[in-house]
Motif scaffolding. Structure first.
Motif, PDB file in Angstrom:
ATOM      1  N   SER A   7       0.416  -5.433  -3.283  1.00 46.24           N
ATOM      2  CA  SER A   7       0.302  -6.767  -3.820  1.00 46.24           C
ATOM      3  C   SER A   7      -0.457  -7.873  -3.145  1.00 46.24           C
ATOM      4  CB  SER A   7       1.557  -7.387  -4.155  1.00 46.24           C
ATOM      5  OG  SER A   7       2.690  -7.554  -4.308  1.00 46.24           O
ATOM      6  N   LEU A   8      -2.078 -10.382  -3.598  1.00 49.79           N
ATOM      7  CA  LEU A   8      -2.255 -11.739  -2.951  1.00 49.79           C
ATOM      8  C   LEU A   8      -3.240 -12.730  -3.612  1.00 49.79           C
ATOM      9  CD1 LEU A   8      -3.126 -11.840   0.866  1.00 49.79           C
ATOM     10  CD2 LEU A   8      -1.394 -12.670  -0.007  1.00 49.79           C
ATOM     11  N   TYR A  84      -0.561 -11.531   6.011  1.00 47.38           N
ATOM     12  CA  TYR A  84      -0.652 -12.276   4.750  1.00 47.38           C
ATOM     13  C   TYR A  84      -0.434 -13.772   4.883  1.00 47.38           C
ATOM     14  CZ  TYR A  84      -0.062  -7.548   2.795  1.00 47.38           C
ATOM     15  OH  TYR A  84      -0.161  -6.214   2.521  1.00 47.38           O
ATOM     16  N   ARG A  88       2.582 -14.782   2.065  1.00 50.94           N
ATOM     17  CA  ARG A  88       3.926 -14.239   2.241  1.00 50.94           C
ATOM     18  C   ARG A  88       4.962 -15.344   2.423  1.00 50.94           C
ATOM     19  NH1 ARG A  88       6.614  -9.275   4.315  1.00 50.94           N
ATOM     20  NH2 ARG A  88       8.404  -9.896   5.600  1.00 50.94           N
ATOM     21  N   LYS A  99       0.050 -13.551  -5.443  1.00 50.55           N
ATOM     22  CA  LYS A  99       0.040 -12.707  -4.248  1.00 50.55           C
ATOM     23  C   LYS A  99      -0.830 -11.460  -4.421  1.00 50.55           C
ATOM     24  CE  LYS A  99       4.623 -14.296  -2.885  1.00 50.55           C
ATOM     25  NZ  LYS A  99       5.840 -13.981  -2.129  1.00 50.55           N
ATOM     26  N   GLN A 102      -3.448  -9.688  -1.848  1.00 50.69           N
ATOM     27  CA  GLN A 102      -3.088  -8.886  -0.675  1.00 50.69           C
ATOM     28  C   GLN A 102      -3.885  -7.593  -0.614  1.00 50.69           C
ATOM     29  OE1 GLN A 102       1.575 -10.351  -0.374  1.00 50.69           O
ATOM     30  NE2 GLN A 102       1.118  -8.266  -0.891  1.00 50.69           N
ATOM     31  N   HIS A 103      -4.363  -7.130  -1.758  1.00 50.23           N
ATOM     32  CA  HIS A 103      -5.089  -5.857  -1.756  1.00 50.23           C
ATOM     33  C   HIS A 103      -6.330  -5.915  -0.877  1.00 50.23           C
ATOM     34  CE1 HIS A 103      -7.462  -8.062  -4.770  1.00 50.23           C
ATOM     35  NE2 HIS A 103      -8.442  -7.236  -4.475  1.00 50.23           N
ATOM     36  N   ASP A 106      -5.127  -4.917   2.392  1.00 55.20           N
ATOM     37  CA  ASP A 106      -4.768  -3.505   2.348  1.00 55.20           C
ATOM     38  C   ASP A 106      -6.003  -2.608   2.386  1.00 55.20           C
ATOM     39  OD1 ASP A 106      -2.242  -4.534   2.084  1.00 55.20           O
ATOM     40  OD2 ASP A 106      -2.145  -4.243  -0.082  1.00 55.20           O
ATOM     41  N   ASP A 549       6.671  -2.612   6.157  1.00 53.61           N
ATOM     42  CA  ASP A 549       6.508  -2.795   4.718  1.00 53.61           C
ATOM     43  C   ASP A 549       7.350  -1.782   3.948  1.00 53.61           C
ATOM     44  OD1 ASP A 549       4.963  -3.747   2.275  1.00 53.61           O
ATOM     45  OD2 ASP A 549       4.371  -1.642   2.313  1.00 53.61           O
TER      46      ASP A 549
END
Length: 579
Positions: A7, A8, A84, A88, A99, A102-103, A106, A549
């Motif tokens: 999940s 950003l 994040y 976050r 959110k 976030q990828h 990632d 996580d």
């Protein structure tokens, strides 16, 4: 490959010419270069959107299988174990779609040129006991006692480029208002929005904030930005509608005991100067069981309409603010032309807030802004909302009124921390240029500059640390991309001296001062990071974050509440997952 979490989204922009530089054009110029430039090795301080968008853009512009790309490394430092940043710990929990960016972080985990160092605090300030509690008052600084503390002097020899994207983690004070959280006589029940938002988002620095809503009916929120509406919405929403979010069970328990009936969101100016968006306001009107009485003073509304003129978005927002919603056992109130004069104790306790005394204001136009004044350029993404001439200001009339309030939330803006200072520094240590008045890193269009406006080679700033708390995540992405272009231009535009490199890549010639960066950075990871275990500290890498996580997701599954995760609220809990 390290398994990705999930999940950003934030906001800013640098110089327009960089922002408009086509990505493909820049890539072609860099990838087609036959010369062998010096290594580009970046230290990014902060793991919020500005940081990971910058890292992602640079690494994607210079793929690993290209000559220039083989000579690039990006190391990201974060003082908490978790990445994040604001996404976050600042984004409203009932806005999960925000959110989704976030990828980008990632994706970085699959690039071997990227390293993450969590639980590492860059600071010249001395550490305190690891047993120190979270702050007993809302503005007491959390000392990150579990983090490995390193100075800039310990890491800078390893990098050619430093990018400061560590956000804004302090509140603007209302120290002149008696009873405020930053005054010499703070009252219980008065909190900065930063503290309350961090509390309900489970930031370790604020988990022990003494929030008790069981005796609170009247709330005053000072300020009329999106954060103020976030606070109002969380306090007014039925708790059942929040149980599927990532609010912790402890926070949900506190909200379930709330007796809040009325939330008053107060601004010092008028309806035409509110800082919240139409989307945020419309969401307030959709909360079930909450009344809204509109703007009672039609003269004030007419004045606001005249001020906004033909600004379509502003006119639409004013039209929405003029609607009413009659039904509900709770109420949301917009109040204008008031500034806090004092927070007063309740009749039953001299230590707890019971009333707010307000100065009543009138609106005036300020004198026009001097176009020749040398001030930092506002982000281009904010240009439409930046006054080009006079600005509407509020002036006290001398009259005052009082409103009951058992909880006061000061939503008047954020500031960044300087990171370096006199205390704890040795002679000859590098000091980060910081604008204490504005509460942000001293910079011009992303280039960090000293007090004389002279650029420090290889040192940059982005996001709220550079521009203050303005913008949204989408504009932050564009700003980070612009900064990435600026960094690459400075590094690759010339193989001669750093001075000619920087000067050749800017439309306005900027002088340079000797800087702390290393054009031939030492290889590998700083010794301070490698020796962390010897010092009894844990540095959280990408694999470590993946384990934290996964543990949060597993906690949510066990609860069976449909949440994506049940956040750890304390650093000790996060680190215990790593053994």
């Amino acid at each position: 490959m390290i398994p990705r979490p999930a999940s950003l989204r934030l906001g800013l922009r640098l110089r327009p010419q960089c922002q408009r530089l086509p990505h493909s054009s820049l890539s072609h110029r860099l990838l087609s270069s036959s010369t062998s430039p010096p290594p580009l090795k970046l230290a990014i301080i902060g793991s919020g959107p500005s940081g990971f968008y910058t890292a992602s853009r640079i690494l994607s512009t210079l793929p690993a299988d290209t000559p220039n790309g083989q000579n690039v490394e990006v190391h990201m430092y974060e003082r908490l174990p978790t990445p994040y940043g604001l996404v976050r710990y600042g984004v409203a929990p009932d806005h999960p779609e925000v959110k989704n960016c976030q990828h980008k972080f990632d994706e970085l985990s699959s690039d071997p040129r990227f390293k993450y160092f969590g639980n590492v605090l860059l600071s010249s300030q001395p550490s305190t006991s690891p047993f120190s509690p979270s702050p007993s008052t809302s503005l007491s600084p959390y000392t990150y006692p579990h983090a490995l503390r390193v100075s800039f002097d310990e890491i800078l020899p390893y990098y050619s480029t430093l990018v400061l994207t560590y956000g804004a983690s302090l509140s603007n004070p209302l120290s002149s208002v008696p009873g405020s959280s930053s005054s010499s006589t703070p009252l219980e029940g008065v909190f900065p929005a930063l503290a309350l938002v961090s509390w309900y988002n489970s930031h370790p620095a604020f988990v022990d904030l003494p929030i008790d809503l069981s005796q609170v009916e009247e709330v005053s929120v000072i300020g009329q930005g999106n954060v103020a509406l976030d606070v109002a919405r969380i306090l007014l929403k039925p708790v059942e509608s929040l149980r599927h979010t990532d609010l912790s069970e402890q926070v949900l328990d506190t909200l379930s005991k709330s007796r809040v009936k009325n939330v008053r969101v107060v601004g010092r100016r008028g309806p035409g100067q509110v800082a919240f968006t139409t989307k945020e306001f419309r969401e307030m009107l959709s909360i079930p069981g909450v009344r809204y009485g509109g703007i009672g003073d039609k003269g004030l509304l007419d004045e606001a309409k005249a001020q906004v003129g033909n600004e379509r978005m502003r006119k639409r927002l004013l039209g929405l603010m003029d609607t009413t919603r009659e039904e509900g056992d709770k109420s949301f109130i917009l109040d204008f032309l008031k500034s806090p004069k004092a927070f007063l104790p309740s009749l039953t306790s001299n230590e707890r807030v019971g009333e707010v005394e307000w100065n009543l204001n009138q609106l005036l136009n300020s004198t026009p802004i001097d176009p020749t004044a040398i001030t930092p350029t506002p982000p281009a993404s904010q240009a439409p909302s930046t006054p080009s001439g006079g600005q509407v200001i509020a002036r006290p009339t001398g009259e005052t009124v009082r409103d009951r309030a058992e909880l006061v939330v000061e939503s008047v803006g954020y500031r960044s921390e300087p990171l370096t200072g006199e205390e704890g520094m040795t002679e000859g240590s590098w000091k980060l240029p910081f604008d204490s008045e504005r509460g942000r890193v001293r910079n011009i269009s992303g280039r960090v500059v000293d007090e004389d406006g002279v650029a420090v080679p290889g040192v940059y700033a982005a996001g709220w640390a550079a521009r203050g708390p303005v913008g949204v995540i989408a504009s932050t992405m564009h700003d980070a991309y612009s900064l990435s272009s600026l960094i690459l231009d400075d590094h690759f535009a010339s193989t001669s001296s750093p001075s000619s490199t920087a000067a050749s890549s800017t439309s306005a010639s900027i002088a340079l001062t000797p800087g702390p960066m290393n054009s031939s950075p030492q290889p590998g990871v700083p010794d301070a990071i490698l020796n962390a275990k010897r010092d009894g500290k844990i540095v959280v890498d990408l694999e470590g974050w993946s384990r934290i996580d996964g543990a949060e997701r597993e906690r949510a599954k066990r609860l069976g509440s449909g949440k994506e995760r049940e956040k750890f609220r304390r650093v000790e809990e996060m680190l215990s997952v790593l053994g």
